[in-house]
Scaffold this motif. Structure first.
Motif, mmCIF file in Angstrom:
data_model
loop_
_atom_site.group_PDB
_atom_site.id
_atom_site.type_symbol
_atom_site.label_atom_id
_atom_site.label_comp_id
_atom_site.label_asym_id
_atom_site.label_seq_id
_atom_site.Cartn_x
_atom_site.Cartn_y
_atom_site.Cartn_z
ATOM 1 N N LEU A 183 0.857 -1.178 0.000
ATOM 2 C CA LEU A 183 0.000 0.000 0.000
ATOM 3 C C LEU A 183 0.897 1.233 0.000
ATOM 4 C CD1 LEU A 183 -2.861 1.272 0.299
ATOM 5 C CD2 LEU A 183 -2.505 1.155 2.778
ATOM 6 N N ILE A 184 0.724 2.117 -1.010
ATOM 7 C CA ILE A 184 1.598 3.290 -1.079
ATOM 8 C C ILE A 184 0.854 4.612 -0.873
ATOM 9 C CG2 ILE A 184 3.294 2.128 -2.540
ATOM 10 C CD1 ILE A 184 2.213 3.875 -4.900
ATOM 11 N N GLY A 239 3.945 12.915 -1.181
ATOM 12 C CA GLY A 239 5.064 12.512 -2.015
ATOM 13 C C GLY A 239 4.552 12.032 -3.360
ATOM 14 N N SER A 240 5.378 12.169 -4.373
ATOM 15 C CA SER A 240 5.065 11.620 -5.694
ATOM 16 C C SER A 240 6.255 10.797 -6.155
ATOM 17 C CB SER A 240 4.790 12.733 -6.707
ATOM 18 O OG SER A 240 3.605 13.399 -6.386
ATOM 19 N N VAL A 241 5.951 9.704 -6.808
ATOM 20 C CA VAL A 241 7.008 8.805 -7.272
ATOM 21 C C VAL A 241 6.761 8.457 -8.738
ATOM 22 C CG1 VAL A 241 5.779 6.704 -6.500
ATOM 23 C CG2 VAL A 241 8.278 6.670 -6.756
ATOM 24 N N LYS A 242 7.861 8.309 -9.456
ATOM 25 C CA LYS A 242 7.795 7.868 -10.850
ATOM 26 C C LYS A 242 8.699 6.651 -10.975
ATOM 27 C CE LYS A 242 9.716 10.376 -14.170
ATOM 28 N NZ LYS A 242 10.662 9.577 -14.920
ATOM 29 N N PHE A 243 8.148 5.590 -11.545
ATOM 30 C CA PHE A 243 8.895 4.358 -11.742
ATOM 31 C C PHE A 243 9.646 4.432 -13.067
ATOM 32 C CE2 PHE A 243 5.231 3.567 -9.099
ATOM 33 C CZ PHE A 243 5.806 2.962 -7.997
ATOM 34 N N ALA A 244 10.784 3.758 -13.165
ATOM 35 C CA ALA A 244 11.624 3.835 -14.357
ATOM 36 C C ALA A 244 10.885 3.408 -15.624
ATOM 37 C CB ALA A 244 12.878 2.981 -14.168
ATOM 38 N N ALA A 245 9.921 2.517 -15.490
ATOM 39 C CA ALA A 245 9.250 1.956 -16.661
ATOM 40 C C ALA A 245 8.274 2.906 -17.350
ATOM 41 C CB ALA A 245 8.497 0.684 -16.270
ATOM 42 N N GLU A 246 7.848 3.977 -16.677
ATOM 43 C CA GLU A 246 6.826 4.839 -17.278
ATOM 44 C C GLU A 246 6.982 6.271 -16.814
ATOM 45 O OE1 GLU A 246 3.155 4.322 -14.233
ATOM 46 O OE2 GLU A 246 3.113 3.088 -16.023
ATOM 47 N N SER A 247 6.213 7.177 -17.423
ATOM 48 C CA SER A 247 6.360 8.609 -17.126
ATOM 49 C C SER A 247 5.307 9.145 -16.166
ATOM 50 C CB SER A 247 6.302 9.407 -18.427
ATOM 51 O OG SER A 247 5.058 9.197 -19.076
ATOM 52 N N THR A 248 4.353 8.336 -15.755
ATOM 53 C CA THR A 248 3.291 8.802 -14.860
ATOM 54 C C THR A 248 3.814 8.941 -13.438
ATOM 55 O OG1 THR A 248 1.654 7.651 -16.218
ATOM 56 C CG2 THR A 248 0.963 8.302 -14.010
ATOM 57 N N TRP A 249 3.437 10.040 -12.779
ATOM 58 C CA TRP A 249 3.752 10.240 -11.367
ATOM 59 C C TRP A 249 2.595 9.726 -10.534
ATOM 60 C CZ3 TRP A 249 8.285 12.068 -9.365
ATOM 61 C CH2 TRP A 249 9.198 12.622 -10.273
ATOM 62 N N TRP A 250 2.912 9.022 -9.442
ATOM 63 C CA TRP A 250 1.907 8.464 -8.546
ATOM 64 C C TRP A 250 2.114 9.030 -7.150
ATOM 65 C CZ3 TRP A 250 -1.930 5.612 -10.529
ATOM 66 C CH2 TRP A 250 -1.733 5.112 -11.818
ATOM 67 N N TYR A 251 1.008 9.401 -6.515
ATOM 68 C CA TYR A 251 1.096 9.870 -5.134
ATOM 69 C C TYR A 251 1.482 8.713 -4.206
ATOM 70 C CZ TYR A 251 -1.302 14.323 -6.039
ATOM 71 O OH TYR A 251 -1.643 15.572 -6.475
ATOM 72 N N TYR A 252 2.236 9.039 -3.176
ATOM 73 C CA TYR A 252 2.411 8.116 -2.062
ATOM 74 C C TYR A 252 2.238 8.917 -0.781
ATOM 75 C CZ TYR A 252 7.273 9.698 -1.332
ATOM 76 O OH TYR A 252 8.398 10.441 -1.076
ATOM 77 N N SER A 253 1.765 8.254 0.251
ATOM 78 C CA SER A 253 1.449 8.927 1.514
ATOM 79 C C SER A 253 2.691 9.059 2.385
ATOM 80 C CB SER A 253 0.371 8.152 2.280
ATOM 81 O OG SER A 253 -0.847 8.164 1.562
ATOM 82 N N LEU A 254 2.945 10.283 2.817
ATOM 83 C CA LEU A 254 4.109 10.536 3.660
ATOM 84 C C LEU A 254 3.966 9.887 5.039
ATOM 85 C CD1 LEU A 254 4.773 14.262 2.705
ATOM 86 C CD2 LEU A 254 6.004 12.234 1.917
ATOM 87 N N HIS A 255 2.725 9.664 5.482
ATOM 88 C CA HIS A 255 2.573 8.981 6.778
ATOM 89 C C HIS A 255 2.902 7.490 6.670
ATOM 90 C CE1 HIS A 255 -1.500 8.176 5.147
ATOM 91 N NE2 HIS A 255 -1.466 7.108 5.917
ATOM 92 N N PHE A 296 5.309 6.435 4.321
ATOM 93 C CA PHE A 296 6.735 6.441 3.971
ATOM 94 C C PHE A 296 7.299 7.828 4.272
ATOM 95 C CE2 PHE A 296 4.435 3.648 1.090
ATOM 96 C CZ PHE A 296 5.075 2.440 1.317
ATOM 97 N N PRO A 297 7.812 8.019 5.471
ATOM 98 C CA PRO A 297 8.282 9.350 5.857
ATOM 99 C C PRO A 297 9.533 9.809 5.107
ATOM 100 C CG PRO A 297 8.634 7.768 7.638
ATOM 101 C CD PRO A 297 7.877 7.057 6.572
ATOM 102 N N SER A 298 10.226 8.878 4.443
ATOM 103 C CA SER A 298 11.424 9.259 3.686
ATOM 104 C C SER A 298 11.449 8.510 2.357
ATOM 105 C CB SER A 298 12.693 8.938 4.481
ATOM 106 O OG SER A 298 12.849 7.536 4.606
ATOM 107 N N THR A 299 12.173 9.067 1.392
ATOM 108 C CA THR A 299 12.291 8.394 0.100
ATOM 109 C C THR A 299 13.064 7.087 0.237
ATOM 110 O OG1 THR A 299 14.240 9.721 -0.445
ATOM 111 C CG2 THR A 299 12.119 10.526 -1.245
ATOM 112 N N SER A 300 13.988 7.043 1.179
ATOM 113 C CA SER A 300 14.747 5.797 1.358
ATOM 114 C C SER A 300 13.856 4.681 1.901
ATOM 115 C CB SER A 300 15.963 6.006 2.262
ATOM 116 O OG SER A 300 15.566 6.441 3.534
#
Length: 198
Positions: A110-111, A165-181, A183-187
């Motif tokens: 769940l992201i 937060g927003s993340v983009k996967f290498a396979a595509e150009s779409t940005w997807w939201y992720y919840s900071l609560h 995943f508090p950090s990108t790592s």
């Protein structure tokens, strides 16, 4: 000569009234005339801010995977929170008709989570699927938004927008939201995705 007492005469009052009503009438006409484009614009809004609360909406992709075969019947079970259960998330992928022979669902992550939406990553032996669970996508059975070869998941690109937060996967150009609560950090997000695709 005596001056007339009282306010303006009837014709003057009528003209003033019509003048006062002109701009609201024009605004109502414009809203009516452009109702279709305005509706589409409101549907595409990514966020809504009311007071101190901000509500984010991940928009379904224009090319959401039309994945379910006509004979497919995914398990559509809602949990107590009103969203698909993990079983149902697995079922949408397993019954999609997109898996190779002998392929199966391995893990889910769940992201993104709001009161109206959840976004999941689901891995199989070969692919990563992105599922958007909302009343709209469940109704249209297009919960699966996209999928790609899991070896093309990394590297991830990150940004922060609209308080999420927003993340983009290498396979595509779409940005997807992720919840900071979640995943508090990108790592922490990166580590979770690495575990998902192992």
């Amino acid at each position: 000569m005596s001056e007339q007492a009282g306010g303006p005469t009837f014709p003057v009052a009528l003209i003033q009234l019509l003048g006062d009503l002109a701009w609201p009438a024009i605004a109502l006409y414009a809203i009516y005339a452009f109702r279709t484009p305005l509706t589409e614009l409101l549907k595409r809004l990514a966020s809504l801010k009311l007071g101190d609360n901000e509500f984010l909406f991940q928009q379904p992709t224009e090319t959401a995977a039309k994945s379910l075969s006509r004979n497919a019947s995914p398990v559509v079970e809602l949990g107590a929170d009103g969203f698909l259960t993990v079983n149902s998330i697995h079922s949408f992928v397993a019954d999609s008709g997109l898996l190779d022979e002998n392929e199966y669902v391995k893990k889910e992550l769940l992201i993104f989570q709001t009161p109206k939406q959840k976004t999941w990553l689901v891995s199989t032996s070969s692919y990563v699927f992105i599922l958007l669970d909302s009343e709209q996508t469940r109704g249209k059975l297009n919960v699966i938004q996209t999928f790609f070869d899991k070896h093309k998941t990394l590297p991830l690109d990150f940004t922060t927008q609209d308080g999420a937060g927003s993340v983009k996967f290498a396979a595509e150009s779409t940005w997807w939201y992720y919840s900071l609560h979640l995943f508090p950090s990108t790592s922490s997000f990166n580590d979770s995705v690495r575990k998902l695709i192992q």
